[in-house]
Scaffold this motif. Structure first.
Motif, PDB file in Angstrom:
ATOM      1  N   PRO A 106     -12.773  -8.964  -2.794  1.00 50.55           N
ATOM      2  CA  PRO A 106     -12.261  -9.608  -1.581  1.00 50.55           C
ATOM      3  C   PRO A 106     -11.202  -8.723  -0.920  1.00 50.55           C
ATOM      4  O   PRO A 106     -10.426  -8.053  -1.608  1.00 50.55           O
ATOM      5  CB  PRO A 106     -11.642 -10.912  -2.102  1.00 50.55           C
ATOM      6  CG  PRO A 106     -12.241 -11.111  -3.461  1.00 50.55           C
ATOM      7  CD  PRO A 106     -12.503  -9.756  -4.000  1.00 50.55           C
ATOM      8  N   PRO A 107     -11.147  -8.691   0.406  1.00 45.56           N
ATOM      9  CA  PRO A 107     -10.161  -7.847   1.094  1.00 45.56           C
ATOM     10  C   PRO A 107      -8.720  -8.132   0.674  1.00 45.56           C
ATOM     11  O   PRO A 107      -7.916  -7.205   0.545  1.00 45.56           O
ATOM     12  CB  PRO A 107     -10.386  -8.174   2.570  1.00 45.56           C
ATOM     13  CG  PRO A 107     -11.797  -8.662   2.639  1.00 45.56           C
ATOM     14  CD  PRO A 107     -12.041  -9.366   1.351  1.00 45.56           C
ATOM     15  N   GLU A 108      -8.390  -9.402   0.438  1.00 44.51           N
ATOM     16  CA  GLU A 108      -7.021  -9.734   0.056  1.00 44.51           C
ATOM     17  C   GLU A 108      -6.665  -9.175  -1.319  1.00 44.51           C
ATOM     18  O   GLU A 108      -5.515  -8.794  -1.569  1.00 44.51           O
ATOM     19  CB  GLU A 108      -6.801 -11.249   0.089  1.00 44.51           C
ATOM     20  CG  GLU A 108      -7.747 -12.059  -0.777  1.00 44.51           C
ATOM     21  CD  GLU A 108      -9.039 -12.429  -0.081  1.00 44.51           C
ATOM     22  OE1 GLU A 108      -9.757 -13.325  -0.590  1.00 44.51           O
ATOM     23  OE2 GLU A 108      -9.333 -11.832   0.983  1.00 44.51           O
ATOM     24  N   PHE A 114      -3.918  -2.257  -3.791  1.00 45.60           N
ATOM     25  CA  PHE A 114      -3.736  -0.894  -3.301  1.00 45.60           C
ATOM     26  C   PHE A 114      -2.833  -0.796  -2.076  1.00 45.60           C
ATOM     27  O   PHE A 114      -2.578   0.302  -1.589  1.00 45.60           O
ATOM     28  CB  PHE A 114      -5.104  -0.272  -2.958  1.00 45.60           C
ATOM     29  CG  PHE A 114      -6.081  -0.332  -4.087  1.00 45.60           C
ATOM     30  CD1 PHE A 114      -5.863   0.374  -5.263  1.00 45.60           C
ATOM     31  CD2 PHE A 114      -7.227  -1.101  -3.995  1.00 45.60           C
ATOM     32  CE1 PHE A 114      -6.765   0.317  -6.312  1.00 45.60           C
ATOM     33  CE2 PHE A 114      -8.142  -1.175  -5.036  1.00 45.60           C
ATOM     34  CZ  PHE A 114      -7.907  -0.457  -6.207  1.00 45.60           C
ATOM     35  N   GLY A 115      -2.391  -1.932  -1.563  1.00 45.73           N
ATOM     36  CA  GLY A 115      -1.579  -1.913  -0.355  1.00 45.73           C
ATOM     37  C   GLY A 115      -2.398  -1.835   0.910  1.00 45.73           C
ATOM     38  O   GLY A 115      -1.869  -1.906   2.015  1.00 45.73           O
ATOM     39  N   LYS A 116      -3.716  -1.700   0.749  1.00 46.60           N
ATOM     40  CA  LYS A 116      -4.630  -1.617   1.882  1.00 46.60           C
ATOM     41  C   LYS A 116      -6.032  -1.913   1.384  1.00 46.60           C
ATOM     42  O   LYS A 116      -6.438  -1.414   0.329  1.00 46.60           O
ATOM     43  CB  LYS A 116      -4.582  -0.225   2.524  1.00 46.60           C
ATOM     44  CG  LYS A 116      -5.458  -0.069   3.740  1.00 46.60           C
ATOM     45  CD  LYS A 116      -5.341   1.327   4.317  1.00 46.60           C
ATOM     46  CE  LYS A 116      -6.213   1.495   5.563  1.00 46.60           C
ATOM     47  NZ  LYS A 116      -6.117   2.859   6.123  1.00 46.60           N
ATOM     48  N   ALA A 117      -6.755  -2.734   2.113  1.00 45.47           N
ATOM     49  CA  ALA A 117      -8.121  -3.058   1.700  1.00 45.47           C
ATOM     50  C   ALA A 117      -8.985  -1.799   1.730  1.00 45.47           C
ATOM     51  O   ALA A 117      -8.956  -1.043   2.707  1.00 45.47           O
ATOM     52  CB  ALA A 117      -8.712  -4.121   2.620  1.00 45.47           C
ATOM     53  N   PRO A 118      -9.746  -1.513   0.665  1.00 44.40           N
ATOM     54  CA  PRO A 118     -10.615  -0.324   0.652  1.00 44.40           C
ATOM     55  C   PRO A 118     -11.589  -0.350   1.822  1.00 44.40           C
ATOM     56  O   PRO A 118     -12.215  -1.378   2.099  1.00 44.40           O
ATOM     57  CB  PRO A 118     -11.348  -0.436  -0.687  1.00 44.40           C
ATOM     58  CG  PRO A 118     -10.447  -1.263  -1.544  1.00 44.40           C
ATOM     59  CD  PRO A 118      -9.807  -2.249  -0.606  1.00 44.40           C
ATOM     60  N   ARG A 146       3.659   7.652  -6.920  1.00 45.89           N
ATOM     61  CA  ARG A 146       2.760   6.827  -6.136  1.00 45.89           C
ATOM     62  C   ARG A 146       2.509   5.489  -6.830  1.00 45.89           C
ATOM     63  O   ARG A 146       2.511   5.414  -8.068  1.00 45.89           O
ATOM     64  CB  ARG A 146       1.416   7.545  -5.929  1.00 45.89           C
ATOM     65  CG  ARG A 146       1.515   8.838  -5.146  1.00 45.89           C
ATOM     66  CD  ARG A 146       2.015   8.578  -3.745  1.00 45.89           C
ATOM     67  NE  ARG A 146       1.102   7.669  -3.050  1.00 45.89           N
ATOM     68  CZ  ARG A 146       1.466   6.891  -2.042  1.00 45.89           C
ATOM     69  NH1 ARG A 146       2.716   6.887  -1.621  1.00 45.89           N
ATOM     70  NH2 ARG A 146       0.580   6.096  -1.457  1.00 45.89           N
ATOM     71  N   PRO A 147       2.294   4.422  -6.050  1.00 42.83           N
ATOM     72  CA  PRO A 147       2.097   3.092  -6.650  1.00 42.83           C
ATOM     73  C   PRO A 147       0.945   3.026  -7.637  1.00 42.83           C
ATOM     74  O   PRO A 147       1.024   2.324  -8.652  1.00 42.83           O
ATOM     75  CB  PRO A 147       1.843   2.193  -5.434  1.00 42.83           C
ATOM     76  CG  PRO A 147       2.505   2.900  -4.290  1.00 42.83           C
ATOM     77  CD  PRO A 147       2.355   4.361  -4.580  1.00 42.83           C
ATOM     78  N   VAL A 148      -0.151   3.743  -7.364  1.00 39.85           N
ATOM     79  CA  VAL A 148      -1.307   3.699  -8.266  1.00 39.85           C
ATOM     80  C   VAL A 148      -1.294   4.844  -9.267  1.00 39.85           C
ATOM     81  O   VAL A 148      -2.213   4.967 -10.076  1.00 39.85           O
ATOM     82  CB  VAL A 148      -2.626   3.722  -7.459  1.00 39.85           C
ATOM     83  CG1 VAL A 148      -2.759   2.467  -6.617  1.00 39.85           C
ATOM     84  CG2 VAL A 148      -2.715   4.970  -6.583  1.00 39.85           C
ATOM     85  N   GLY A 149      -0.286   5.699  -9.197  1.00 43.20           N
ATOM     86  CA  GLY A 149      -0.161   6.784 -10.153  1.00 43.20           C
ATOM     87  C   GLY A 149      -0.952   8.027  -9.838  1.00 43.20           C
ATOM     88  O   GLY A 149      -0.953   8.984 -10.622  1.00 43.20           O
ATOM     89  N   TRP A 150      -1.636   8.056  -8.685  1.00 44.14           N
ATOM     90  CA  TRP A 150      -2.451   9.201  -8.294  1.00 44.14           C
ATOM     91  C   TRP A 150      -2.106   9.634  -6.876  1.00 44.14           C
ATOM     92  O   TRP A 150      -1.638   8.835  -6.065  1.00 44.14           O
ATOM     93  CB  TRP A 150      -3.945   8.859  -8.339  1.00 44.14           C
ATOM     94  CG  TRP A 150      -4.477   8.568  -9.701  1.00 44.14           C
ATOM     95  CD1 TRP A 150      -4.520   7.355 -10.321  1.00 44.14           C
ATOM     96  CD2 TRP A 150      -5.038   9.510 -10.615  1.00 44.14           C
ATOM     97  NE1 TRP A 150      -5.079   7.478 -11.561  1.00 44.14           N
ATOM     98  CE2 TRP A 150      -5.410   8.787 -11.770  1.00 44.14           C
ATOM     99  CE3 TRP A 150      -5.269  10.884 -10.569  1.00 44.14           C
ATOM    100  CZ2 TRP A 150      -6.000   9.392 -12.871  1.00 44.14           C
ATOM    101  CZ3 TRP A 150      -5.869  11.490 -11.658  1.00 44.14           C
ATOM    102  CH2 TRP A 150      -6.227  10.750 -12.801  1.00 44.14           C
ATOM    103  N   ASN A 151      -2.350  10.892  -6.588  1.00 41.18           N
ATOM    104  CA  ASN A 151      -2.209  11.412  -5.241  1.00 41.18           C
ATOM    105  C   ASN A 151      -3.388  12.344  -4.975  1.00 41.18           C
ATOM    106  O   ASN A 151      -4.190  12.612  -5.869  1.00 41.18           O
ATOM    107  CB  ASN A 151      -0.877  12.161  -5.069  1.00 41.18           C
ATOM    108  CG  ASN A 151      -0.352  12.107  -3.652  1.00 41.18           C
ATOM    109  OD1 ASN A 151      -1.118  12.021  -2.697  1.00 41.18           O
ATOM    110  ND2 ASN A 151       0.974  12.162  -3.500  1.00 41.18           N
TER     111      ASN A 151
END
Length: 254
Positions: A106-108, A114-118, A146-151
């Motif tokens: 779901p978008p929410e 992720f802070g933004k819908a894929p 970074r919030p997800v640990g990746w850049n």
């Protein structure tokens, strides 16, 4: 002396020069911010590559990303797959065979995670190009800030984690000298944890995913070469008829 108006040939020369200038300017702008792209080397005529790319996308990417302009049935037809093969290996949401390929997320939930819908990736290859996708998927590295640990070196501060890290391994950034602003840019990577694939195998994996996304952006591209042959044959036949007609019309003109 009164200046003569430009001849049609002069107008055509000026128009051609203007068009060439516009094309060069557009190419320069398009490449200005995305230098250093790696060549994907995809081949849409390689059906095996497209089949592998479809399986990889559905296993590693479709949990977050949709292909809302592509149907399972159309993909099966173009890639030489049966409905049973699609249901068993590519359809993980229980969708109908004629449905569009939609992510179950779901978008929410994407927004919260992720802070933004894929985004939907149906047209990503047409917008960014195959070389961009290929380079992007190979440019993830660990970044604790970074919030997800990746850049990502190609697309800095992307909200997306590396979906292929178990295959590629874990990349650590290798920084170069600081620039004028004091920021150190990533110049390369080192593998701190090996993945399940060798670098050569991973290159093929990313190439297959890229090829599949290029296909998804324009499925008709698979049939265009075959149609083109018939178009050329039609034009040749029409040219021959036009030549016969012209010869008939001018038969009695001396």
């Amino acid at each position: 002396m009164t200046e003569l108006p430009p001849t049609p040939r002069a107008w055509l020369s000026r128009a051609a020069a203007l068009l060439a200038g516009l094309l060069l300017s557009t190419a320069a702008l398009a490449s200005g911010g995305e230098g250093g792209l790696q060549h994907a080397g995809t081949d849409l005529g390689d059906r095996a590559s497209l089949q592998r790319g479809a399986a990889l996308f559905m296993n590693y990417c479709s949990g977050c990303h949709s292909l809302k302009y592509l149907r399972y049935a159309r993909m099966a037809q173009d890639l030489g797959l049966t409905e049973a093969e699609v249901k068993a290996n590519l359809d993980f949401t229980g969708a109908k065979f004629g449905d569009h390929i939609l992510s179950p997320m779901p978008p929410e939930l994407g927004q919260a995670a992720f802070g933004k819908a894929p985004p939907d990736l149906s047209l990503i290859a047409r917008v960014r190009g195959g070389d961009w996708i290929y380079t992007y998927l190979k440019s993830f590295y660990l970044d604790a800030s970074r919030p997800v640990g990746w850049n990502n070196r190609l697309f800095p501060n992307a909200s997306m984690p590396n979906p292929l890290w178990t295959l590629q391994g874990v990349q650590q950034p290798v920084y170069g000298a600081a620039d004028a602003t004091g920021e150190r840019l990533v110049e390369g990577f080192s593998i701190s944890q090996k993945g399940s694939q060798t670098p050569q195998q991973f290159d093929r994996t990313v190439r297959d995913i890229t090829a599949f996304l290029e296909y998804a952006g324009e499925p008709a591209a698979l049939k265009r070469p075959g149609i083109g042959v018939w178009v050329v044959l039609f034009l040749a036949f029409f040219t021959f008829l036009a030549w016969l007609l012209k010869r008939e019309y001018w038969r009695d003109v001396h």
